[in-house]
Design an enzyme around this catalytic site. Structure first.
Site, PDB file in Angstrom:
ATOM      1  N   SER A   1      73.112 -47.882 -30.332  1.00  0.00           N
ATOM      2  CA  SER A   1      73.585 -47.420 -29.018  1.00  0.00           C
ATOM      3  C   SER A   1      73.091 -46.008 -28.721  1.00  0.00           C
ATOM      4  O   SER A   1      72.674 -45.700 -27.600  1.00  0.00           O
ATOM      5  CB  SER A   1      75.114 -47.400 -28.993  1.00  0.00           C
ATOM      6  OG  SER A   1      75.619 -48.703 -28.991  1.00  0.00           O
TER       7      SER A   1
ATOM      8  N   ARG B   1      70.336 -44.469 -25.818  1.00  0.00           N
ATOM      9  CA  ARG B   1      70.696 -43.401 -24.869  1.00  0.00           C
ATOM     10  C   ARG B   1      69.796 -42.178 -25.013  1.00  0.00           C
ATOM     11  O   ARG B   1      69.500 -41.512 -24.027  1.00  0.00           O
ATOM     12  CB  ARG B   1      72.168 -43.019 -25.063  1.00  0.00           C
ATOM     13  CG  ARG B   1      73.091 -44.080 -24.405  1.00  0.00           C
ATOM     14  CD  ARG B   1      74.333 -44.270 -25.179  1.00  0.00           C
ATOM     15  NE  ARG B   1      75.288 -45.145 -24.521  1.00  0.00           N
ATOM     16  CZ  ARG B   1      75.401 -46.462 -24.765  1.00  0.00           C
ATOM     17  NH1 ARG B   1      74.585 -47.068 -25.612  1.00  0.00           N
ATOM     18  NH2 ARG B   1      76.326 -47.190 -24.138  1.00  0.00           N
TER      19      ARG B   1
ATOM     20  N   ARG C   1      73.265 -64.237 -20.595  1.00  0.00           N
ATOM     21  CA  ARG C   1      74.396 -63.289 -20.610  1.00  0.00           C
ATOM     22  C   ARG C   1      74.670 -62.745 -19.205  1.00  0.00           C
ATOM     23  O   ARG C   1      73.742 -62.538 -18.428  1.00  0.00           O
ATOM     24  CB  ARG C   1      74.103 -62.169 -21.618  1.00  0.00           C
ATOM     25  CG  ARG C   1      73.991 -62.739 -23.032  1.00  0.00           C
ATOM     26  CD  ARG C   1      73.687 -61.674 -24.050  1.00  0.00           C
ATOM     27  NE  ARG C   1      74.762 -60.703 -24.160  1.00  0.00           N
ATOM     28  CZ  ARG C   1      74.661 -59.589 -24.873  1.00  0.00           C
ATOM     29  NH1 ARG C   1      73.549 -59.318 -25.533  1.00  0.00           N
ATOM     30  NH2 ARG C   1      75.665 -58.757 -24.928  1.00  0.00           N
TER      31      ARG C   1
ATOM     32  N   ASP D   1      82.039 -55.084 -31.904  1.00  0.00           N
ATOM     33  CA  ASP D   1      80.877 -55.554 -32.664  1.00  0.00           C
ATOM     34  C   ASP D   1      81.209 -55.794 -34.141  1.00  0.00           C
ATOM     35  O   ASP D   1      80.390 -56.362 -34.869  1.00  0.00           O
ATOM     36  CB  ASP D   1      79.723 -54.542 -32.551  1.00  0.00           C
ATOM     37  CG  ASP D   1      79.155 -54.482 -31.135  1.00  0.00           C
ATOM     38  OD1 ASP D   1      79.409 -55.418 -30.341  1.00  0.00           O
ATOM     39  OD2 ASP D   1      78.466 -53.499 -30.813  1.00  0.00           O
TER      40      ASP D   1
ATOM     41  N   ARG E   1      80.173 -65.626 -30.094  1.00  0.00           N
ATOM     42  CA  ARG E   1      80.522 -65.317 -31.493  1.00  0.00           C
ATOM     43  C   ARG E   1      81.803 -66.011 -31.946  1.00  0.00           C
ATOM     44  O   ARG E   1      81.985 -66.255 -33.133  1.00  0.00           O
ATOM     45  CB  ARG E   1      80.618 -63.799 -31.709  1.00  0.00           C
ATOM     46  CG  ARG E   1      79.250 -63.162 -31.685  1.00  0.00           C
ATOM     47  CD  ARG E   1      79.233 -61.690 -32.036  1.00  0.00           C
ATOM     48  NE  ARG E   1      77.861 -61.213 -32.011  1.00  0.00           N
ATOM     49  CZ  ARG E   1      77.490 -59.967 -31.769  1.00  0.00           C
ATOM     50  NH1 ARG E   1      78.391 -59.038 -31.543  1.00  0.00           N
ATOM     51  NH2 ARG E   1      76.212 -59.633 -31.776  1.00  0.00           N
TER      52      ARG E   1
HETATM   53  C1  S3P Z   1      77.072 -51.344 -26.321  1.00  0.00           C
HETATM   54  C2  S3P Z   1      78.308 -51.646 -25.822  1.00  0.00           C
HETATM   55  C3  S3P Z   1      79.090 -52.795 -26.275  1.00  0.00           C
HETATM   56  C4  S3P Z   1      78.552 -53.408 -27.555  1.00  0.00           C
HETATM   57  C5  S3P Z   1      77.067 -53.518 -27.556  1.00  0.00           C
HETATM   58  C6  S3P Z   1      76.426 -52.159 -27.358  1.00  0.00           C
HETATM   59  C7  S3P Z   1      76.404 -50.141 -25.821  1.00  0.00           C
HETATM   60  O1  S3P Z   1      79.101 -53.746 -25.259  1.00  0.00           O
HETATM   61  O2  S3P Z   1      79.131 -54.676 -27.785  1.00  0.00           O
HETATM   62  O3  S3P Z   1      76.629 -54.051 -28.789  1.00  0.00           O
HETATM   63  O4  S3P Z   1      75.439 -49.654 -26.468  1.00  0.00           O
HETATM   64  O5  S3P Z   1      76.816 -49.642 -24.760  1.00  0.00           O
HETATM   65  P1  S3P Z   1      79.995 -53.565 -23.942  1.00  0.00           P
HETATM   66  O6  S3P Z   1      79.150 -53.141 -22.830  1.00  0.00           O
HETATM   67  O7  S3P Z   1      80.569 -54.905 -23.717  1.00  0.00           O
HETATM   68  O8  S3P Z   1      80.994 -52.487 -24.206  1.00  0.00           O
END
Ligand code: S3P
Length: 427
Positions: A21, A25, A120, A312, A343
């Site tokens: 993540s 960013r 998705r 996660d 999942r």
């Molecule tokens: C993420 C946010 C989460 C997470 C994903 C990564 C991110 O999802 O499950 O693996 O990097 O912002 P959500 O957007 O549903 O919070």
């Protein structure tokens, strides 16, 4: 079909790959900022490379030096027309965050993805961005990739979350950053705040008041040199190894410990599990070392807001529950159905095949301690990295009785997982 040799226990110290993540960013803010940004220890995985590739298509120069990305950009105002369709591969974060970055652009962008990503939901970002004036069209009633983002006149706005998602929050903030005035995102439940931390690090004008996050548009950003900590979501598999294999004792070094990510630790501690934490706060994201010895997981019902901070890690909790003392019931986790795979359904069918008793709910599951294991069990990854990793843990527990299918999806977050766990293994 793939098999593994049984392991008895896991002992030692490990550094896991860096945070997915946060790497996304850093690439995004580095690309939006005029100047040269250095991203030290980035995660090299198919997901983060999808983000890197997207910015190259819009004119950002990114050099991948393996232990560092050097991002040279003229800033978001100088982004070029995408020279190709942007393939976000398996990465929901790439798609949803880029939809926010690209929607204020004067060019048309087309985003698509692999067989998982095109299934998705994308209306969760299209809807709030449309409220800010974005013009986005997508397949099947503006819900699924491919998605086309057309130029439009966007404006700052206040958006209330309809789904607990850091990706949606980030899309709104990244669009708001490029618009006149202030944009506010109000979340019902606190989700991971890496975008907020990264915006602050790059000097954006950001105010966080409880669950209201306001970004001032057109803030001036300054290029950074930053270091990415280890990924807590990858470290979580070592917590599972410690909980499952008697005699284990594992230390994970330099792992990100942002509290919006470590719901699993909070939960385990509330169930009496002892985890030693050495927290360091000398970076823009807290990090540190975690140490855990083998202990048996107790049962309970896990529900409520904490789920958002461990979403996660539910596969890790689920596999650990098979070896616990009492059933573990997980609720309020419907989001699991729209991750890289469904999942809930993936875990339920694999655990049933294994011989476990498990109940399935629309928003979760109840897992009973495993009493006996079937022979010649075939576990499917559903091409989902987090499912593949818990399958590998089960294969290390039961050896050749467990057969696994395709595990190439490990490349999405933890390409070296098998080598790394084998380095700690005692047979
Ligand atoms: C993420 C946010 C989460 C997470 C994903 C990564 C991110 O999802 O499950 O693996 O990097 O912002 P959500 O957007 O549903 O919070």
């Amino acid at each position: 079909m793939i098999t593994f040799e049984k392991a008895a226990k896991f002992i030692g110290e490990i550094e896991v790959p860096t945070d997915k993540s946060i790497t996304h960013r850093a690439l995004i803010l580095g690309s939006m900022t005029d100047g040269v940004t250095l991203i030290n220890k980035p995660l090299l995985s198919t997901d983060t490379l999808a983000t890197l590739n997207a910015f190259e298509y819009i004119g950002v120069d990114i050099m991948n030096e393996v232990t560092r990305f050097t991002v040279r950009s003229d800033g978001y105002r100088k982004f070029k027309e995408p020279i190709n369709v942007i393939n976000c591969m398996n990465s929901g974060t790439t798609t949803r965050l880029l939809s926010g970055v690209l929607s204020p652009s004067k060019y048309t962008s087309i985003l698509t993805g692999d067989m998982s990503l095109i299934k998705r939901p994308m209306n969760r970002v299209i809807k709030p961005l449309s409220k800010m004036g974005a013009d986005i069209r997508a397949r099947d009633n503006d819900n699924f990739l491919p998605m086309t983002i057309h130029p439009s006149k966007m404006f700052s706005a206040t958006i209330e979350s309809e789904v607990n998602s850091a990706q949606v929050k980030s899309a709104v903030l990244l669009a708001g950053l490029q618009l006149e005035g202030e944009s506010t995102y109000i979340e019902k439940v606190e989700t991971r705040d890496h975008t907020e931390n990264m915006l602050k690090r790059f000097g954006a004008d950001l105010a966080v008041n409880g669950n209201n996050i306001t970004v001032k548009g057109m803030s001036s950003l300054s290029a950074q040199s930053l270091t990415i900590p280890g990924d807590f979501s990858s470290a979580a598999y070592y917590i599972a190894l410690a909980l499952i294999f008697e005699g284990s004792e594992i230390t994970v070094k330099n792992v990100g410990l942002n509290k919006t990510r470590t719901g699993l630790i909070t939960l385990l501690e509330s169930l009496g599990i002892v985890i030693d934490i050495d927290l360091k706060e000398d970076n823009f994201e807290p990090y540190g070392d975690i140490r855990i010895k083998h202990q048996k997981l107790k049962g309970g019902v896990i529900t409520g807001d904490i789920i958002a901070n461990m979403i996660d890690e539910i596969p890790v909790l689920a596999v650990s529950a098979l070896f616990g003392e009492a059933p573990v019931e997980i609720r309020n986790a419907k989001e699991l159905r729209v991750k890289e795979s469904d999942r809930i359904s993936a875990i339920v069918s694999n655990f049933k095949a294994l011989g476990a008793e498990i109940e399935e709910f629309d928003d979760g599951m109840k897992i009973y301690p495993l009493e006996k294991v079937n022979k010649g069990v075939k576990l499917k990854s559903y091409r989902d990295h987090r499912i593949a990793m818990i399958n590998i843990i089960l294969a290390k527990k039961f050896g050749v009785d467990i057969l696994l299918d395709d595990i190439g999806c490990l490349d999405v977050s933890y390409p070296e997982f098998i080598v790394d766990i084998m380095n700690l293994e005692e047979v």
